[in-house]
Design an enzyme around this catalytic site. Structure first.
Site, PDB file in Angstrom:
ATOM      1  CG  ASP A  20     -14.581 -13.884  -4.907  1.00 54.10           C
ATOM      2  OD1 ASP A  20     -14.215 -13.048  -5.746  1.00 54.10           O
ATOM      3  OD2 ASP A  20     -13.781 -14.427  -4.131  1.00 54.10           O
ATOM      4  CB  SER A  21     -15.586 -16.948  -9.819  1.00 51.52           C
ATOM      5  OG  SER A  21     -15.327 -15.798 -10.594  1.00 51.52           O
ATOM      6  CB  THR A  32     -20.994  -7.951 -11.674  1.00 54.20           C
ATOM      7  OG1 THR A  32     -19.813  -8.051 -12.458  1.00 54.20           O
ATOM      8  CG2 THR A  32     -22.193  -8.043 -12.582  1.00 54.20           C
ATOM      9  CG  HIS A  54     -17.142 -21.544 -12.376  1.00 57.43           C
ATOM     10  ND1 HIS A  54     -17.082 -21.645 -13.740  1.00 57.43           N
ATOM     11  CD2 HIS A  54     -16.489 -20.392 -12.063  1.00 57.43           C
ATOM     12  CE1 HIS A  54     -16.412 -20.607 -14.229  1.00 57.43           C
ATOM     13  NE2 HIS A  54     -16.052 -19.827 -13.235  1.00 57.43           N
ATOM     14  N   GLY A  63     -10.402 -14.705 -19.498  1.00 55.99           N
ATOM     15  CA  GLY A  63      -9.498 -15.135 -18.432  1.00 55.99           C
ATOM     16  C   GLY A  63      -8.770 -16.434 -18.729  1.00 55.99           C
ATOM     17  CE1 TYR A  64      -5.074 -17.567 -14.862  1.00 53.81           C
ATOM     18  CE2 TYR A  64      -7.086 -16.759 -13.833  1.00 53.81           C
ATOM     19  CZ  TYR A  64      -5.716 -16.763 -13.932  1.00 53.81           C
ATOM     20  OH  TYR A  64      -4.975 -15.955 -13.106  1.00 53.81           O
ATOM     21  CG  ASP A  65     -13.145 -19.489 -20.045  1.00 53.46           C
ATOM     22  OD1 ASP A  65     -13.341 -20.394 -19.205  1.00 53.46           O
ATOM     23  OD2 ASP A  65     -13.875 -18.486 -20.133  1.00 53.46           O
TER      24      ASP A  65
HETATM   25  P1  IMP Z   1     -14.170 -12.266 -10.128  1.00 52.66           P
HETATM   26  O1  IMP Z   1     -15.046 -13.282  -9.477  1.00 52.66           O
HETATM   27  O2  IMP Z   1     -14.902 -11.413 -11.104  1.00 52.66           O
HETATM   28  O3  IMP Z   1     -13.337 -11.519  -9.133  1.00 52.66           O
HETATM   29  O4  IMP Z   1     -13.153 -13.061 -11.072  1.00 52.66           O
HETATM   30  C1  IMP Z   1     -12.096 -13.803 -10.586  1.00 52.66           C
HETATM   31  C2  IMP Z   1     -11.116 -14.222 -11.659  1.00 52.66           C
HETATM   32  O5  IMP Z   1     -11.182 -15.638 -11.786  1.00 52.66           O
HETATM   33  C3  IMP Z   1     -11.344 -13.691 -13.057  1.00 52.66           C
HETATM   34  O6  IMP Z   1     -10.744 -12.442 -13.221  1.00 52.66           O
HETATM   35  C4  IMP Z   1     -10.639 -14.767 -13.886  1.00 52.66           C
HETATM   36  O7  IMP Z   1      -9.250 -14.590 -13.810  1.00 52.66           O
HETATM   37  C5  IMP Z   1     -10.968 -16.030 -13.124  1.00 52.66           C
HETATM   38  N1  IMP Z   1     -12.212 -16.637 -13.613  1.00 52.66           N
HETATM   39  C6  IMP Z   1     -13.381 -16.751 -12.936  1.00 52.66           C
HETATM   40  N2  IMP Z   1     -14.318 -17.363 -13.689  1.00 52.66           N
HETATM   41  C7  IMP Z   1     -13.719 -17.623 -14.869  1.00 52.66           C
HETATM   42  C8  IMP Z   1     -14.194 -18.239 -16.077  1.00 52.66           C
HETATM   43  O8  IMP Z   1     -15.357 -18.640 -16.220  1.00 52.66           O
HETATM   44  N3  IMP Z   1     -13.290 -18.335 -17.066  1.00 52.66           N
HETATM   45  C9  IMP Z   1     -12.010 -17.890 -16.969  1.00 52.66           C
HETATM   46  N4  IMP Z   1     -11.538 -17.292 -15.886  1.00 52.66           N
HETATM   47  C10 IMP Z   1     -12.378 -17.164 -14.830  1.00 52.66           C
END
Ligand code: IMP
Length: 201
Positions: free
Chosen positions: A72-73, A10, A183, A156-158
């Site tokens: 990935d999340s 990351t 998560h 983000g969406y928190d």
């Molecule tokens: P990535 O895994 O870094 O590609 O993130 C995927 C996207 O999911 C992020 O840019 C956020 O939009 C959302 N996301 C993932 N985890 C969180 C979190 O813990 N809080 C808020 N948004 C999240």
């Protein structure tokens, strides 16, 4: 097998802080991509969280010959067919502010109440080894899309993610509390246990 160091794929410093905190007792050095001197951008073209995490981890392990973890999340909203899902970062465009993205979710759930607003954050972590082996862990944080944005913490969406069990928004949780429930925190602890087992044999 003795694992001496791990690269966590990351560029996000916030994630690295979380990862280091959780991995501390493993006794392994954890490096970010930057610290490992890796400057590649792996295209996440999978169709699931698992595929994307595995693509990222295996590609960087192949390039470096090191043990690599990648995550990935995203956010799944049940009433929206689990959107934005793997597209969470690019929902409405990468450069669109989260205030606008969050408001869009609130608008799209108009008229829905309680359980009809159910949603979850998902995180998959993949561990790739130089010999080609791959392991994954998956965890979720269950909640609902709120009726407004609340809280200054997280990202983000928190601010739009309501946790009925705790009667607060994810954006209102201090980092340490969020790590216990999140998560990502849970998926990291699961993969850590798997890595510990490998260290022992
Ligand atoms: P990535 O895994 O870094 O590609 O993130 C995927 C996207 O999911 C992020 O840019 C956020 O939009 C959302 N996301 C993932 N985890 C969180 C979190 O813990 N809080 C808020 N948004 C999240």
């Amino acid at each position: 097998m003795m694992i001496k160091r791990i690269i966590f794929a990351t560029g996000n410093e916030g994630k690295m802080r979380e990862v280091r905190m959780i991995m501390e007792d493993l006794g392994v050095e954890v490096l970010s991509l930057k610290e490992a001197g890796v400057a590649v951008d792996v295209e996440e073209n999978g169709t699931t969280f698992e595929e994307n995490a595995v693509i990222k981890a295996t590609e960087i392990s192949r390039l470096t010959g090191e043990v690599v973890l990648a995550d990935d999340s995203g956010l799944e909203v049940d009433a929206l067919n689990k959107e934005p899902g793997i597209h969470s970062a690019r929902y409405m465009g990468y450069d669109t502010s989260y205030h606008i993205k969050n408001q869009s979710l609130i608008d799209r759930l108009e008229g829905k109440e309680g359980e009809e607003r159910s949603a979850r954050f998902v995180c998959v972590i993949a561990a790739a080894f130089p010999d080609g082996r791959v392991m994954t862990s998956r965890a979720t944080m269950e909640g609902q899309i709120g009726y407004e944005e609340r809280g200054e913490n997280g990202f983000g969406y928190d601010p739009v993610f309501y946790l009925p069990e705790y009667q607060c928004y994810s954006g209102e949780l201090p980092l340490e509390e969020k790590n216990k429930l999140s998560h990502r925190g849970k998926a990291l602890r699961l993969i850590k246990e798997e890595l510990k087992k490998l260290q022992e044999v």
